[in-house]
Write an enzyme that holds these catalytic residues in place. Structure first.
Site, PDB file in Angstrom:
ATOM      1  N   GLY A   1      48.948 -16.166   5.791  1.00 25.39           N
ATOM      2  CA  GLY A   1      50.296 -15.616   5.749  1.00 25.39           C
ATOM      3  C   GLY A   1      50.670 -14.681   6.900  1.00 25.39           C
TER       4      GLY A   1
ATOM      5  CD1 TRP B   1      51.257 -16.748  12.729  1.00 29.18           C
ATOM      6  CD2 TRP B   1      52.376 -18.668  13.019  1.00 29.18           C
ATOM      7  NE1 TRP B   1      50.763 -17.367  13.852  1.00 29.18           N
ATOM      8  CE2 TRP B   1      51.423 -18.545  14.056  1.00 29.18           C
ATOM      9  CE3 TRP B   1      53.179 -19.806  12.983  1.00 29.18           C
ATOM     10  CZ2 TRP B   1      51.269 -19.512  15.060  1.00 29.18           C
ATOM     11  CZ3 TRP B   1      53.030 -20.771  13.983  1.00 29.18           C
ATOM     12  CH2 TRP B   1      52.091 -20.616  15.016  1.00 29.18           C
TER      13      TRP B   1
ATOM     14  CG  ASP C   1      48.196 -23.601   3.910  1.00 27.55           C
ATOM     15  OD1 ASP C   1      48.301 -23.154   5.060  1.00 27.55           O
ATOM     16  OD2 ASP C   1      47.140 -24.138   3.491  1.00 27.55           O
TER      17      ASP C   1
ATOM     18  CG  ASP D   1      47.999 -33.195   2.318  1.00 27.12           C
ATOM     19  OD1 ASP D   1      48.619 -33.150   3.399  1.00 27.12           O
ATOM     20  OD2 ASP D   1      46.882 -33.726   2.184  1.00 27.12           O
TER      21      ASP D   1
ATOM     22  CG  ASP E   1      48.763 -21.507  13.280  1.00 27.75           C
ATOM     23  OD1 ASP E   1      48.359 -22.073  14.310  1.00 27.75           O
ATOM     24  OD2 ASP E   1      48.326 -20.409  12.878  1.00 27.75           O
TER      25      ASP E   1
ATOM     26  CE  LYS F   1      46.341 -24.445  14.929  1.00 27.28           C
ATOM     27  NZ  LYS F   1      45.651 -23.281  14.370  1.00 27.28           N
TER      28      LYS F   1
END
Ligand SMILES: C[S@@+](CC[C@H](N)C(=O)[O-])C[C@H]1O[C@@H](n2cnc3c(N)ncnc32)[C@H](O)[C@@H]1O
Length: 206
Positions: free
Chosen positions: A60, A62, A80, A96, A121, A161
């Site tokens: 958490g 970010w 997440d 997911d 990320d 990312k």
């Protein structure tokens, strides 16, 4: 089980990591927070009042950075595979991202609101087989880009990312067909030995 040499080495590095120590002092849940802080200082992505979607949000860091900048305004929708300890102003979906039903849930929670920023990320659990890991991470980044393209406002931004390796150049090429400007960022908190870089797309193309 006796910890392996590499996990002991990892723990030693982790404890001595200045970003880990700083995160503990500043109350951030992860050292990753400093990556977003540095990118945001340069690129001014987070603005009060906006809707932000944070993909791969746990633990958490970010979300905390985005929440602190937006205060009571705007909204962060975080997703997440793993649970997220509640955070004020953050709506969380556990699931997911590759799963259609989870994507639908995320879309429903947007309630048609325009998204100003998508940050991803996400990183898969590494199997140790680099070709497999690279494929999995590129796939997650592709899904994130598709989501961003479908939901961002025209002046919205997408930060993702991506690991350098097979598929990286093709990913960047694809991103350039969707955003006017694509730049790479390697914040100080991103370890030199890691092949991760953050790609930022701005100016969504039609
Ligand atoms: C590096 S961590 C994110 C750290 C976070 N940005 C922070 O500041 O605390 C990557 C996250 O991606 C999540 N992740 C990996 N694959 C995922 C998937 N298929 N769907 C949703 N989340 C995923 C992992 O569970 C993990 O929590």
């Amino acid at each position: 089980m006796k910890p392996s040499k590499t996990s002991k080495q990892w723990m030693r590095e982790h404890i001595n990591d200045p970003f880990v120590q700083q995160a503990q002092k500043d109350g951030y849940r992860s050292r990753a927070a400093y990556k977003l802080i540095e990118i945001n200082e340069k690129d001014h992505l987070i603005k009060p009042g906006m809707v932000i979607v944070d993909l791969g949000a746990t633990p958490g860091g970010w979300c905390q950075v985005a929440g602190a900048i937006m205060g009571e305004t705007g909204k962060v929708i975080a997703l997440d595979l793993l649970p997220l300890e509640p955070l004020r102003g953050v709506e969380f979906i556990q699931g997911d991202f590759r799963d259609e039903a989870v994507l639908k849930k995320l879309e429903e929670s947007l309630q048609g609101k325009p998204v100003g920023l998508v940050i991803s990320d996400m990183a898969p659990n590494f199997s140790g087989v680099s070709a497999v890991d690279q494929d999995r991470s590129i796939y997650l980044a592709e899904l994130a880009m598709e989501f961003a393209f479908d939901h961002l406002t025209r002046d919205g931004s997408f930060l993702v990312k991506v690991f350098q390796g097979t598929g990286f150049e093709a990913y960047m090429k694809l991103m350039r067909t969707k955003f006017t400007r694509v730049v790479a960022r390697k914040p100080k908190a991103s370890r030199d030995r890691s092949s991760e870089v953050y790609l930022l797309g701005t100016g969504k193309l039609e």
